[in-house]
Scaffold this active site. Structure first.
Site, PDB file in Angstrom:
ATOM      1  N   SER A 189     -22.327   9.248 -18.744  1.00  0.00           N
ATOM      2  CA  SER A 189     -22.383   9.621 -17.331  1.00  0.00           C
ATOM      3  C   SER A 189     -22.142   8.397 -16.446  1.00  0.00           C
ATOM      4  O   SER A 189     -22.251   7.259 -16.912  1.00  0.00           O
ATOM      5  CB  SER A 189     -23.788  10.168 -17.025  1.00  0.00           C
ATOM      6  OG  SER A 189     -24.070  10.166 -15.638  1.00  0.00           O
ATOM      7  N   TYR A 232     -32.813  11.007 -16.067  1.00  0.00           N
ATOM      8  CA  TYR A 232     -31.433  11.228 -16.501  1.00  0.00           C
ATOM      9  C   TYR A 232     -30.717   9.895 -16.705  1.00  0.00           C
ATOM     10  O   TYR A 232     -30.037   9.676 -17.712  1.00  0.00           O
ATOM     11  CB  TYR A 232     -30.717  12.062 -15.441  1.00  0.00           C
ATOM     12  CG  TYR A 232     -29.322  12.496 -15.751  1.00  0.00           C
ATOM     13  CD1 TYR A 232     -28.228  11.801 -15.213  1.00  0.00           C
ATOM     14  CD2 TYR A 232     -29.069  13.594 -16.538  1.00  0.00           C
ATOM     15  CE1 TYR A 232     -26.933  12.208 -15.480  1.00  0.00           C
ATOM     16  CE2 TYR A 232     -27.772  14.019 -16.805  1.00  0.00           C
ATOM     17  CZ  TYR A 232     -26.712  13.317 -16.272  1.00  0.00           C
ATOM     18  OH  TYR A 232     -25.421  13.717 -16.535  1.00  0.00           O
TER      19      TYR A 232
HETATM   20  P1  NAP Z   1     -24.083  22.468 -17.715  1.00  0.00           P
HETATM   21  O1  NAP Z   1     -23.035  23.174 -16.938  1.00  0.00           O
HETATM   22  O2  NAP Z   1     -25.508  22.515 -17.264  1.00  0.00           O
HETATM   23  O3  NAP Z   1     -24.018  22.985 -19.269  1.00  0.00           O
HETATM   24  C1  NAP Z   1     -24.966  22.480 -20.156  1.00  0.00           C
HETATM   25  C2  NAP Z   1     -24.743  23.142 -21.499  1.00  0.00           C
HETATM   26  O4  NAP Z   1     -25.690  22.617 -22.434  1.00  0.00           O
HETATM   27  C3  NAP Z   1     -24.965  24.644 -21.473  1.00  0.00           C
HETATM   28  O5  NAP Z   1     -24.122  25.234 -22.450  1.00  0.00           O
HETATM   29  C4  NAP Z   1     -26.421  24.787 -21.932  1.00  0.00           C
HETATM   30  O6  NAP Z   1     -26.596  26.077 -22.484  1.00  0.00           O
HETATM   31  C5  NAP Z   1     -26.473  23.672 -22.988  1.00  0.00           C
HETATM   32  N1  NAP Z   1     -27.823  23.134 -23.263  1.00  0.00           N
HETATM   33  C6  NAP Z   1     -28.688  22.587 -22.376  1.00  0.00           C
HETATM   34  N2  NAP Z   1     -29.800  22.198 -23.021  1.00  0.00           N
HETATM   35  C7  NAP Z   1     -29.634  22.512 -24.339  1.00  0.00           C
HETATM   36  C8  NAP Z   1     -30.434  22.369 -25.485  1.00  0.00           C
HETATM   37  N3  NAP Z   1     -31.670  21.825 -25.433  1.00  0.00           N
HETATM   38  N4  NAP Z   1     -29.949  22.799 -26.675  1.00  0.00           N
HETATM   39  C9  NAP Z   1     -28.720  23.360 -26.741  1.00  0.00           C
HETATM   40  N5  NAP Z   1     -27.900  23.531 -25.685  1.00  0.00           N
HETATM   41  C10 NAP Z   1     -28.364  23.106 -24.490  1.00  0.00           C
HETATM   42  O7  NAP Z   1     -23.727  20.920 -17.836  1.00  0.00           O
HETATM   43  P2  NAP Z   1     -22.308  20.183 -17.688  1.00  0.00           P
HETATM   44  O8  NAP Z   1     -22.099  19.796 -16.273  1.00  0.00           O
HETATM   45  O9  NAP Z   1     -21.265  20.967 -18.411  1.00  0.00           O
HETATM   46  O10 NAP Z   1     -22.641  18.836 -18.484  1.00  0.00           O
HETATM   47  C11 NAP Z   1     -22.452  18.764 -19.883  1.00  0.00           C
HETATM   48  C12 NAP Z   1     -22.800  17.344 -20.288  1.00  0.00           C
HETATM   49  O11 NAP Z   1     -22.051  16.439 -19.467  1.00  0.00           O
HETATM   50  C13 NAP Z   1     -24.251  16.979 -20.054  1.00  0.00           C
HETATM   51  O12 NAP Z   1     -24.670  16.086 -21.069  1.00  0.00           O
HETATM   52  C14 NAP Z   1     -24.230  16.243 -18.715  1.00  0.00           C
HETATM   53  O13 NAP Z   1     -25.323  15.337 -18.585  1.00  0.00           O
HETATM   54  C15 NAP Z   1     -22.933  15.530 -18.811  1.00  0.00           C
HETATM   55  N6  NAP Z   1     -22.315  15.135 -17.556  1.00  0.00           N
HETATM   56  C16 NAP Z   1     -22.059  16.060 -16.587  1.00  0.00           C
HETATM   57  C17 NAP Z   1     -21.404  15.636 -15.426  1.00  0.00           C
HETATM   58  C18 NAP Z   1     -21.071  16.567 -14.297  1.00  0.00           C
HETATM   59  O14 NAP Z   1     -20.732  16.062 -13.211  1.00  0.00           O
HETATM   60  N7  NAP Z   1     -21.144  17.876 -14.478  1.00  0.00           N
HETATM   61  C19 NAP Z   1     -21.011  14.315 -15.292  1.00  0.00           C
HETATM   62  C20 NAP Z   1     -21.345  13.407 -16.309  1.00  0.00           C
HETATM   63  C21 NAP Z   1     -21.972  13.847 -17.441  1.00  0.00           C
HETATM   64  P3  NAP Z   1     -28.073  26.741 -22.580  1.00  0.00           P
HETATM   65  O15 NAP Z   1     -28.732  26.543 -21.244  1.00  0.00           O
HETATM   66  O16 NAP Z   1     -27.805  28.187 -22.909  1.00  0.00           O
HETATM   67  O17 NAP Z   1     -28.780  26.024 -23.672  1.00  0.00           O
HETATM   68  C1  GCO Z   2     -26.303  13.697  -9.975  1.00  0.00           C
HETATM   69  C2  GCO Z   2     -25.233  14.325 -10.827  1.00  0.00           C
HETATM   70  C3  GCO Z   2     -24.678  13.307 -11.788  1.00  0.00           C
HETATM   71  C4  GCO Z   2     -23.635  13.954 -12.652  1.00  0.00           C
HETATM   72  C5  GCO Z   2     -23.056  12.986 -13.624  1.00  0.00           C
HETATM   73  C6  GCO Z   2     -22.338  11.860 -12.963  1.00  0.00           C
HETATM   74  O1  GCO Z   2     -27.287  14.393  -9.650  1.00  0.00           O
HETATM   75  O2  GCO Z   2     -26.132  12.523  -9.629  1.00  0.00           O
HETATM   76  O3  GCO Z   2     -25.738  15.452 -11.525  1.00  0.00           O
HETATM   77  O4  GCO Z   2     -25.711  12.787 -12.568  1.00  0.00           O
HETATM   78  O5  GCO Z   2     -24.191  14.995 -13.379  1.00  0.00           O
HETATM   79  O6  GCO Z   2     -23.982  12.553 -14.551  1.00  0.00           O
HETATM   80  O7  GCO Z   2     -21.632  11.157 -13.963  1.00  0.00           O
END
Ligand code: NAP
Ligand code: GCO
Length: 263
Positions: free
Chosen positions: A144, A157
């Site tokens: 992230s 986080y």
């Molecule tokens: P999201 O839309 O909230 O999706 C999260 C996924 O993980 C869902 O499929 C959820 O399904 C599953 N999940 C959550 N907790 C779980 C657990 N304990 N066991 C199994 N499955 C679990 O999140 P996203 O935005 O796609 O992010 C995915 C990853 O990218 C995360 O690690 C997040 O920190 C990272 N990330 C996101 C962003 C962003 O801007 N969106 C940026 C940087 C990094 P269920 O709830 O059904 O379990």
């Molecule tokens: C926040 C956001 C970020 C993104 C991502 C950025 O609240 O700042 O959720 O943490 O999820 O991790 O890279």
């Protein structure tokens, strides 16, 4: 171009029911991999199976909480029985809690750490023996911006994602000798359900201030889409990256390189 081919490979994408995980799994399938994914909610699982099928992807889905080691080991064994030994693991499942640290309970803090940091350890530990047997493997940890930066309300986080960066580098150090490459992808701000609260219009219909802030902080002047992560994921999952190890590939539109626009 066959250096990007994943034909014959088996990939597990944790949290692959929607969002970033679903997009990455779709891309790996498009490069030829057979896909397994997991999540906690049966509703999400069933919808995801239908969504994959609509794309012509016969994904294998599992109800499995990545923090439950025994369930993870059973899932990995079942994947091995039905698809084959896992060649590619994407530790994607994750949550965030946006709470000022002085108001966050230890339980809330621990839940984020358990899912975002300890679970990649648990799942990687379950798949590494198979990869060592195969003589190759790819592990991609979804890090992230908060692997490098902090901001208000995301202490747990940031601690987890900062730790995941170093877990990635240490796994790369320990398992490179087995031809297993361990890297990270550090997405910028991506439009998914996880960030929806940061983008939703205000009650008066005005733009969310965080939305405007992020667009101003991003040289690409936009939020990322899950599709922006597909190519980087295929690269790090493929033979094209066999000498890339311990690297966090930031896919952020330039946020980390940019001091920000003068107000
Ligand atoms: P999201 O839309 O909230 O999706 C999260 C996924 O993980 C869902 O499929 C959820 O399904 C599953 N999940 C959550 N907790 C779980 C657990 N304990 N066991 C199994 N499955 C679990 O999140 P996203 O935005 O796609 O992010 C995915 C990853 O990218 C995360 O690690 C997040 O920190 C990272 N990330 C996101 C962003 C962003 O801007 N969106 C940026 C940087 C990094 P269920 O709830 O059904 O379990
Ligand atoms: C926040 C956001 C970020 C993104 C991502 C950025 O609240 O700042 O959720 O943490 O999820 O991790 O890279």
């Amino acid at each position: 171009m066959n250096m990007f081919s994943l034909e014959g490979r088996v990939a597990l994408v944790t949290g692959g029911s929607y969002g970033i995980g679903f997009a990455i799994a779709k891309a790996l399938a498009g490069a030829g991999a057979r896909i397994a994914f997991n999540c906690r909610s049966n509703e999400h699982l069933q919808q995801a199976l239908a969504d994959y099928k609509a794309l012509g992807i016969e994904a294998r889905g599992y109800l499995c909480d990545v923090t439950h080691e025994e369930d993870v080991q059973k899932m990995v064994a079942d994947i091995r029985q039905h698809l084959g030994t896992i060649d590619i693991l994407v530790n994607n499942a994750g949550i965030i809690k946006r709470i000022p640290m002085h108001e966050m309970t230890v339980e809330e803090y621990q839940q984020v750490i358990d899912i975002d940091l300890t679970a990649p350890f648990i799942v990687s530990k379950a798949v590494l023996p198979g990869m060592m047997e195969l003589g190759h493997g790819k592990i991609i940890n979804i890090c992230s911006m908060m692997s490098e930066l902090g901001r208000e309300t995301v202490s747990a986080y940031a601690a987890a994602k900062g730790g995941l960066k170093m877990l990635t580098r240490n796994m790369a150090s320990e398992y490179g000798q087995y031809n297993i490459q361990v890297n990270g992808i550090g997405p910028g701000y991506i439009a998914t359900p996880q960030t929806a609260p940061l983008r939703e219009p205000q009650p008066d219909g005005s733009r969310h201030p965080f939305d405007a802030f992020i667009v101003a902080k991003t040289p690409a002047a936009r939020w990322g889409t899950t599709e922006d992560l597909e190519g980087p994921a295929v690269f790090l999952a493929s033979p094209a990256s066999d000498f890339v190890n311990g690297h966090i590939l930031y896919v952020d539109g330039g946020i980390l390189a940019y001091i920000g626009k003068q107000p």
